[in-house]
Motif scaffolding. Sequence first.
Motif: not given
Length: 378
Positions: A222-230
């Motif tokens: 979850s928090p990792q995915a948010e940063r990758v998407w950014h």
Amino acid sequence: KPTYQEYKAKRVLNVHKHADGWFFDKYSAHPYVGCAFGCEFCYSRGGKYLGGRNPDDFDRVIRVKVNATERLRRELARQPVDVIACGDWQMPAERDYHLARRMLEVVHDLGFPLFVVERSPLLTRDLDLLTDINRRAWVGVVYSISTLDPTVKRAFEPKSPGVKTRLAAMAKLAEAGILAGTALMPILPAVADDDAHLEEVIVATKEHGGRFVLASGLTMSSPQAERVWHVVDRYFPQARPVYERLYAGDAYTPPRSYSANLGRRVRALCEEYSLADRMPRWIEPGPLGVNRWVAERLFRRVYDLELEEANERRLWAYRRAAWTVDELAISIGELYNSQGIEGLITLPGIGKRLARLIADYLEEWRGANRGYSHVPCN
């Protein structure tokens, strides 16, 4: 610049239930929580690693276990000798605290084999200790390199050390006789997963004394995915459709077909440059060394089956067999010598087909070593 919070940890040594078949470490111990490099794709940013703290503090607030050395000496002394993943050179604070080096001194004093995975060239500061541990037991070092592409590197890991400095550190370790290789992880879809990007890392590993390359794709917690998407949206918007397809429905990993294809391509490139795509493990002295050797081959078979996209039940059968052999309290070689195939079948999770495969491995060991005794790991 991160803030450092000192505290006394109640425990520093983690004891894993099983070896994982990739790094083969039984224990792990690290003096810091968080990472000053703050790579955007790092899976450690969330979950239990941070103990429920704000994921954004991962690289802003580093917790320092000031009693790490004392706790490690006390806790590790109670455990059977096995591979420990230890130390942490990824903090600027290590230059002041020297906790990673002092933990190496504990590993050295107690005679444990050591595994290190790093992004920092600071590791070579302790080459003297690493060399002594390698002479006494064993050392395996893996440098994490996702890509040599400077554009991708700046986007996903702007604060991490330069890749050239990591490769130079790898070369120093290899020159000192230490087993070294690359963790090509995570391989970033659409921006660094083509053959040209992969080959560039593999060639660089070969040129700097590395002996293997371990490859794995990108996970999306979850928090990792948010940063990758950014990062994808900001720097590589053309790649977004690929990510949406691979991680549809908030998938943690890409489809098996994608991962298997990636692994097969890395394997082919490694073979072209005479590198392994698995990491050789530590083989302990004495009669149980054959157990480690056989288990390593079973773990390799698990990976082969993953690349073949085999049925999950087959994968688990081989994985359970590897754990059974790895954790056996008696020599599997002596069991086979005295009872043959029938003796192997008495082991948990070992049927006739696996017993015959294990017997083949044991005959290979016997032929190479003239009996079931210790051989140095390759």
